[in-house]
Design a protein around this motif. Structure first.
Motif, PDB file in Angstrom:
ATOM      1  N   VAL A   1      -8.571   6.901   5.938  1.00  0.00           N
ATOM      2  CA  VAL A   1      -7.327   6.447   5.425  1.00  0.00           C
ATOM      3  C   VAL A   1      -6.494   6.252   6.746  1.00  0.00           C
ATOM      4  O   VAL A   1      -6.662   6.964   7.783  1.00  0.00           O
ATOM      5  CB  VAL A   1      -6.761   7.510   4.484  1.00  0.00           C
ATOM      6  CG1 VAL A   1      -7.541   7.447   3.203  1.00  0.00           C
ATOM      7  CG2 VAL A   1      -6.422   9.047   5.107  1.00  0.00           C
ATOM      8  N   ALA A   2      -5.381   5.545   6.625  1.00  0.00           N
ATOM      9  CA  ALA A   2      -4.527   5.425   7.808  1.00  0.00           C
ATOM     10  C   ALA A   2      -3.251   4.977   7.379  1.00  0.00           C
ATOM     11  O   ALA A   2      -3.015   4.470   6.020  1.00  0.00           O
ATOM     12  CB  ALA A   2      -5.139   4.433   8.964  1.00  0.00           C
ATOM     13  N   GLY A   3      -2.145   5.242   8.212  1.00  0.00           N
ATOM     14  CA  GLY A   3      -0.790   4.670   7.800  1.00  0.00           C
ATOM     15  C   GLY A   3       0.133   5.809   7.572  1.00  0.00           C
ATOM     16  O   GLY A   3      -0.298   6.968   7.289  1.00  0.00           O
ATOM     17  N   VAL A   4       1.312   5.345   7.299  1.00  0.00           N
ATOM     18  CA  VAL A   4       2.415   6.173   6.790  1.00  0.00           C
ATOM     19  C   VAL A   4       3.269   5.539   5.644  1.00  0.00           C
ATOM     20  O   VAL A   4       4.028   4.409   5.624  1.00  0.00           O
ATOM     21  CB  VAL A   4       3.538   6.422   8.063  1.00  0.00           C
ATOM     22  CG1 VAL A   4       4.632   7.299   7.680  1.00  0.00           C
ATOM     23  CG2 VAL A   4       2.789   7.000   9.191  1.00  0.00           C
ATOM     24  N   PRO A   5       3.073   6.033   4.667  1.00  0.00           N
ATOM     25  CA  PRO A   5       1.982   7.010   4.006  1.00  0.00           C
ATOM     26  C   PRO A   5       0.842   6.480   4.222  1.00  0.00           C
ATOM     27  O   PRO A   5       0.647   5.230   4.000  1.00  0.00           O
ATOM     28  CB  PRO A   5       2.693   7.434   2.612  1.00  0.00           C
ATOM     29  CG  PRO A   5       3.249   6.182   2.063  1.00  0.00           C
ATOM     30  CD  PRO A   5       3.910   5.341   3.223  1.00  0.00           C
ATOM     31  N   SER A   6      -0.210   7.206   4.248  1.00  0.00           N
ATOM     32  CA  SER A   6      -1.657   6.800   4.367  1.00  0.00           C
ATOM     33  C   SER A   6      -2.305   5.916   3.142  1.00  0.00           C
ATOM     34  O   SER A   6      -1.762   6.228   2.030  1.00  0.00           O
ATOM     35  CB  SER A   6      -2.660   7.709   4.649  1.00  0.00           C
ATOM     36  OG  SER A   6      -2.759   8.709   3.595  1.00  0.00           O
ATOM     37  N   VAL A   7      -3.106   5.080   3.262  1.00  0.00           N
ATOM     38  CA  VAL A   7      -3.736   4.268   2.500  1.00  0.00           C
ATOM     39  C   VAL A   7      -5.365   4.278   2.631  1.00  0.00           C
ATOM     40  O   VAL A   7      -5.517   4.270   3.927  1.00  0.00           O
ATOM     41  CB  VAL A   7      -3.153   2.740   2.157  1.00  0.00           C
ATOM     42  CG1 VAL A   7      -1.602   2.817   1.667  1.00  0.00           C
ATOM     43  CG2 VAL A   7      -3.250   1.895   3.728  1.00  0.00           C
TER      44      VAL A   7
END
Length: 204
Positions: free
Chosen positions: A151-157
């Protein structure tokens, strides 16, 4: 590099540990804080990690400047400031709000076996990170992460599974993280040389 111990957690300078337990061969990095948590065998956190109210499995790899189980303020009240619950800091005639701290400590974060939490990631309270999952650097995780998912990102996906179809289930069934120290040493060459499917074919 330190020689890790089966009986004593290795604490680097300025590490702070309170109300926490550790399995064999654990390490807490410089300036890290571990509060009301447990780390399973072989798990470690790097420098300036901040871990609270978290249950961590075996072989967890926690990078620097991560925040796991960050505590919340009482945002539904008239104020969200410390004086509501750390009241003794401000007045001599009152005590801290024990019920607030108990409720906060009960909101457990769970990190599975053989996980990798990347640099600067944040994992919110009451989130479960499945076995073998990877949390990318800088991610903010607000929802559960399935086993062996990246998972990665803000919010994570979810980005993609760590392994092709079927491999994750077989790896969980193998459960190599429960092998004893001698068996891990005997298989070290294969851990280094073999990709996941080949390793499974040899040890299933």
């Amino acid at each position: 590099m330190p020689k890790l111990s089966a009986t004593e957690v290795f604490l680097h300078e300025e590490a702070e540990v309170r109300n926490s337990t550790f399995g064999a061969y654990c390490e807490v990095g410089k300036g890290a804080r571990v509060l009301n948590s447990s780390l399973g065998d072989y798990s470690y956190c790097e420098q300036y990690s901040d871990i609270a109210n978290t249950t961590i499995g075996k072989f967890a790899n926690i990078a620097a400047f991560t925040r796991i189980g960050p505590t919340d303020h009482p945002y539904r009240n008239a104020s969200l400031h410390h004086f509501l619950y750390r009241s003794s800091y401000y007045w001599d005639d009152t005590e801290d709000d024990a019920a607030f701290f108990e409720a906060r400590a009960a909101r457990r974060t769970v990190i599975g076996h053989d996980t990798w939490i990347g640099h600067g990631a944040v994992i919110k309270p009451e989130v479960t990170i499945g076995n073998g999952a990877i949390v990318a650097s800088g991610a903010v995780v607000t929802k559960d992460v399935p086993p062996y998912m990246i998972v990665a990102g803000v919010p994570s996906v979810p980005m993609r599974p760590r392994y092709p179809d079927g491999i994750a289930e077989r790896m969980q069934a193998l459960g190599w993280w429960d092998w004893d120290h001698a068996r891990l040493r005997a298989a070290l060459g294969d851990f280094r040389a073999l990709e996941a499917e080949a390793f499974l074919e040899k040890y299933e």
